[in-house]
Design a protein around this motif. Structure first.
Motif, PDB file in Angstrom:
ATOM      1  N   ALA A 187       0.815  -1.214   0.000  1.00 51.97           N
ATOM      2  CA  ALA A 187       0.000   0.000   0.000  1.00 51.97           C
ATOM      3  C   ALA A 187       0.851   1.267   0.000  1.00 51.97           C
ATOM      4  CB  ALA A 187      -0.930  -0.004   1.210  1.00 51.97           C
ATOM      5  N   ASP A 188       1.885   1.287   0.810  1.00 53.39           N
ATOM      6  CA  ASP A 188       2.653   2.518   1.000  1.00 53.39           C
ATOM      7  C   ASP A 188       3.520   2.883  -0.192  1.00 53.39           C
ATOM      8  OD1 ASP A 188       1.471   2.627   3.436  1.00 53.39           O
ATOM      9  OD2 ASP A 188       3.255   2.157   4.613  1.00 53.39           O
ATOM     10  N   ARG A 189       3.798   1.920  -1.052  1.00 54.97           N
ATOM     11  CA  ARG A 189       4.586   2.266  -2.237  1.00 54.97           C
ATOM     12  C   ARG A 189       3.810   3.215  -3.144  1.00 54.97           C
ATOM     13  NH1 ARG A 189       1.710  -1.938  -4.521  1.00 54.97           N
ATOM     14  NH2 ARG A 189       1.723  -2.015  -6.816  1.00 54.97           N
ATOM     15  N   ASN A 190       2.482   3.223  -3.018  1.00 51.63           N
ATOM     16  CA  ASN A 190       1.640   4.080  -3.847  1.00 51.63           C
ATOM     17  C   ASN A 190       1.263   5.390  -3.161  1.00 51.63           C
ATOM     18  OD1 ASN A 190       1.325   2.443  -6.209  1.00 51.63           O
ATOM     19  ND2 ASN A 190       0.020   1.067  -5.022  1.00 51.63           N
ATOM     20  N   LYS A 191       1.751   5.601  -1.933  1.00 49.93           N
ATOM     21  CA  LYS A 191       1.460   6.838  -1.202  1.00 49.93           C
ATOM     22  C   LYS A 191       2.676   7.752  -1.249  1.00 49.93           C
ATOM     23  CE  LYS A 191      -1.571   4.390   2.063  1.00 49.93           C
ATOM     24  NZ  LYS A 191      -1.755   3.997   3.486  1.00 49.93           N
ATOM     25  N   LYS A 192       2.455   9.016  -1.475  1.00 55.11           N
ATOM     26  CA  LYS A 192       3.572   9.952  -1.542  1.00 55.11           C
ATOM     27  C   LYS A 192       4.333   9.975  -0.231  1.00 55.11           C
ATOM     28  CE  LYS A 192       1.629  13.091  -5.017  1.00 55.11           C
ATOM     29  NZ  LYS A 192       1.243  14.481  -5.326  1.00 55.11           N
ATOM     30  N   PRO A 193       5.670  10.002  -0.260  1.00 55.72           N
ATOM     31  CA  PRO A 193       6.500  10.068  -1.467  1.00 55.72           C
ATOM     32  C   PRO A 193       6.810   8.718  -2.101  1.00 55.72           C
ATOM     33  CG  PRO A 193       7.890  10.159   0.459  1.00 55.72           C
ATOM     34  CD  PRO A 193       6.477  10.103   0.970  1.00 55.72           C
ATOM     35  N   GLY A 194       6.305   7.614  -1.517  1.00 54.94           N
ATOM     36  CA  GLY A 194       6.617   6.294  -2.048  1.00 54.94           C
ATOM     37  C   GLY A 194       7.997   5.841  -1.637  1.00 54.94           C
ATOM     38  N   TYR A 195       8.522   4.856  -2.344  1.00 57.38           N
ATOM     39  CA  TYR A 195       9.865   4.344  -2.097  1.00 57.38           C
ATOM     40  C   TYR A 195      10.770   4.766  -3.247  1.00 57.38           C
ATOM     41  CZ  TYR A 195       7.033   0.974   0.619  1.00 57.38           C
ATOM     42  OH  TYR A 195       6.126   0.385   1.459  1.00 57.38           O
ATOM     43  N   PRO A 196      12.011   5.163  -2.964  1.00 57.97           N
ATOM     44  CA  PRO A 196      12.920   5.506  -4.064  1.00 57.97           C
ATOM     45  C   PRO A 196      13.325   4.288  -4.903  1.00 57.97           C
ATOM     46  CG  PRO A 196      14.038   5.647  -1.940  1.00 57.97           C
ATOM     47  CD  PRO A 196      12.593   5.438  -1.648  1.00 57.97           C
ATOM     48  N   MET A 197      13.707   3.212  -4.209  1.00 53.29           N
ATOM     49  CA  MET A 197      14.050   1.956  -4.872  1.00 53.29           C
ATOM     50  C   MET A 197      13.340   0.826  -4.132  1.00 53.29           C
ATOM     51  SD  MET A 197      18.194   2.443  -5.229  1.00 53.29           S
ATOM     52  CE  MET A 197      18.389   0.869  -6.032  1.00 53.29           C
ATOM     53  N   PHE A 198      12.750  -0.093  -4.880  1.00 51.60           N
ATOM     54  CA  PHE A 198      12.088  -1.202  -4.197  1.00 51.60           C
ATOM     55  C   PHE A 198      12.013  -2.431  -5.094  1.00 51.60           C
ATOM     56  CE2 PHE A 198       8.770   1.271  -6.269  1.00 51.60           C
ATOM     57  CZ  PHE A 198       7.904   0.327  -6.816  1.00 51.60           C
ATOM     58  N   MET A 199      11.951  -3.583  -4.440  1.00 53.30           N
ATOM     59  CA  MET A 199      11.837  -4.869  -5.122  1.00 53.30           C
ATOM     60  C   MET A 199      10.373  -5.262  -5.208  1.00 53.30           C
ATOM     61  SD  MET A 199      14.908  -6.830  -3.111  1.00 53.30           S
ATOM     62  CE  MET A 199      14.339  -8.457  -3.605  1.00 53.30           C
ATOM     63  N   LEU A 200       9.992  -5.753  -6.357  1.00 50.76           N
ATOM     64  CA  LEU A 200       8.646  -6.276  -6.533  1.00 50.76           C
ATOM     65  C   LEU A 200       8.671  -7.175  -7.760  1.00 50.76           C
ATOM     66  CD1 LEU A 200       6.102  -5.859  -4.817  1.00 50.76           C
ATOM     67  CD2 LEU A 200       5.297  -4.206  -6.488  1.00 50.76           C
TER      68      LEU A 200
END
Length: 540
Positions: free
Chosen positions: A426-439
């Motif tokens: 959920a939080d990856r889509n909330k500002k500011p999000g994550y700069p780098m992330f695995m998915l």
């Protein structure tokens, strides 16, 4: 091929030792599962059991047992077959799809299944103003927008209207032709839930407190948060002689070593998402059978251009050159995966570009690109990794550590972070999000559209700070308009070239996930799409 670094082989060795210790402990205390009770170990807990409002596999696998969709996939394939819809057809202009529905089906709570029930569910996903969507409680139904371009009233919405023609006929009116519409609506996200149950539970529908009610093979009985979900046989299931089990217990066991240990001990009948290094251990146990899910996925590293350090494409390309994919895949997947320069899995290579050769492992070139972008001394940044194993990243923390080591070598200090799985998503889509992330992603239907549109199409890049490329969106929409494969291949090849150059989602791996079952069960046919119903599985 570059040999894996010492830290990689050291980690693998430790992993094998720990696996043996855990396994030996488990084998001392065997508690076989009861006859008629099927026990499955998932790699984590679902985020919720509400159709259309999730994107993670741990939720989908449970939903597949509770709900049916209009169309389903033939076991072990991405080919379509009837489910709640007995047939479907399209108008001459390709814009209106008509579905004939199955007669006599009821939801677990006794509510009648009909066209109005289908419309009720679709309206929740599609119409942001629909009161039964409970969007004021934070529900987003993001997957609908990703697959179908947008929501009711929005300019990019593929769906223009949903019509109840009669109790057993429903129509979808589209803005433009979309040849893959039946396969898209068949994806596991879109199970049909009881309107009565949703109205009764309100915004709590699909949570441990309210449960879930569909037309599927199993009936929801309880959800012990952090431990298990218990389902019972649906005595009124519309499919003859199914399900084969009286009860299905779905346990949440995040550690892959613990999952395998429980299967070996007889406490669990089957499980998924094991580490590739566990294959030898399975083969040495005469009570177990190695299973593999056909590869149809991508594991990627996302680089969010809305963060200053990553706003320059040269920085993103530098990161692509810094990561030693070949060594990483060799170390962590042990022959059960491959790395390619393409976001699409190898089975869809007809839609890739021969011009795309990938980013070679080249730390010197990475340093030069960083220098050109004004980061001669590197920079510090957060790198988020998933807290649960997924088919594409079976050991996410260790793989993140590998990324961090490669980045450190070119001057980028990556601070590793994670959080609860539901919050991570959920939080990856909330500002500011994550700069780098695995998915990663397992395809929902057998078409390039299932990989490209949810990651690069309209409304699909909130996790990249709403980065978009207008040409990519144009190409993806054009590809949806035609059923001619040669024409579509050319359109997708250009998409391949653009996303490779832009480097916002770096393809790392396409895996062939390792699964295991006890030989005492039969009837399990893993789907390439990442999740399947367990209705035909039985204990021998």
């Amino acid at each position: 091929m570059v040999k894996p670094r010492i830290w990689r082989s050291t980690f693998i060795g430790l992993l094998m030792v720990m696996s043996v210790i855990v396994t030996n402990c488990a084998s001392q205390n065997t508690t076989p599962t009861a006859p008629g009770v099927l026990v499955y170990a998932a790699s984590g807990q679902p985020t919720n059991l509400e159709p259309g409002n999730i994107t993670d596999g741990n939720s989908l696998i449970v939903q597949n047992q509770i709900y049916n969709r209009l169309i389903q996939f033939k076991p072990g394939t991405a080919d379509l077959e009837p489910s709640l819809a007995t047939s479907w057809s399209v108008s001459k202009d390709g814009k209106t799809w008509t579905f004939k529905l199955r007669k006599g089906v009821k939801f677990h709570d006794g509510t009648e299944f009909n066209a109005q029930a289908v419309k009720f569910n679709v309206d929740r996903w599609w119409d942001k103003k629909n009161p039964n969507g409970f969007r004021n409680a934070g529900k987003s139904y993001e997957i609908w927008g990703q697959i179908f371009g947008g929501y009711k009233g929005e300019p990019d919405s593929l769906v223009q209207d949903v019509k109840v023609i009669n109790p057993l006929t429903i129509q979808f009116v589209l803005k433009q032709p979309f040849a893959a519409f039946p396969t898209a609506i068949a994806s596991s996200y879109f199970g049909i839930a009881s309107p009565t149950a949703i109205q009764k539970a309100g915004a709590n529908y699909g949570t441990p407190a309210s449960g879930a009610i569909g037309t599927g093979a199993f009936v929801f009985k309880g959800w012990q948060s952090g431990d298990r979900i218990t389902l019972e046989k649906n005595p009124n299931y519309w499919k003859p002689n199914l399900p084969q089990s009286n009860q299905l217990v779905m346990r949440f066991v995040t550690d892959s070593g613990a999952r395998l240990a429980q299967v070996r001990a007889g406490q669990v009948d089957f499980t998924v998402e094991l580490a590739p290094d566990q294959k030898q251990e399975i083969e040495q146990d005469q009570n177990l059978a190695v299973m593999n899910r056909p590869s149809f996925n991508v594991g990627y590293l996302a680089l969010n251009p809305s963060f200053k350090q990553l706003s320059d494409v040269r920085v993103r390309q530098a990161i692509a050159h810094a990561i030693n994919r070949e060594a990483l895949v060799q170390a962590f997947w042990k022959g059960s995966a491959q790395t390619t320069p393409h976001f699409l899995p190898p089975s869809l290579d007809w839609a890739t570009s021969p011009k795309v050769k990938g980013y070679d492992y080249n730390p010197d070139k990475a340093k030069e690109l960083l220098k050109q972008a004004g980061f001669a001394n590197g920079f510090e940044i957060d790198l988020w990794y998933m807290p649960v194993a997924r088919p594409y990243f079976p050991t996410p923390k260790a793989i993140a550590e590998a990324f961090a080591a490669d980045l450190q070598a070119v001057g980028i200090k990556a601070n590793l972070k994670t959080k609860d799985w539901a919050a991570y998503l959920a939080d990856r889509n909330k500002k500011p999000g994550y700069p780098m992330f695995m998915l990663g992603w397992t395809g929902d239907y057998g078409d390039p559209d299932t990989f490209y549109y949810p990651h690069f199409g309209p409304g699909s890049t909130t996790d990249l700070g709403n980065w978009k490329n207008d040409r990519v969106i144009q190409l993806l929409n054009q590809a949806r308009l035609t059923g001619d494969r040669t024409r579509r291949a050319k359109l997708y090849a250009e998409v391949d070239e653009i996303i490779q150059r832009e480097a916002v989602r770096l393809s790392i791996v396409h895996s062939d996930p390792l699964l295991v079952q006890r030989k005492s069960i039969a009837g399990w046919t893993p789907s390439p799409l990442g999740t399947e119903p367990f209705e035909a599985i039985r204990k021998q």
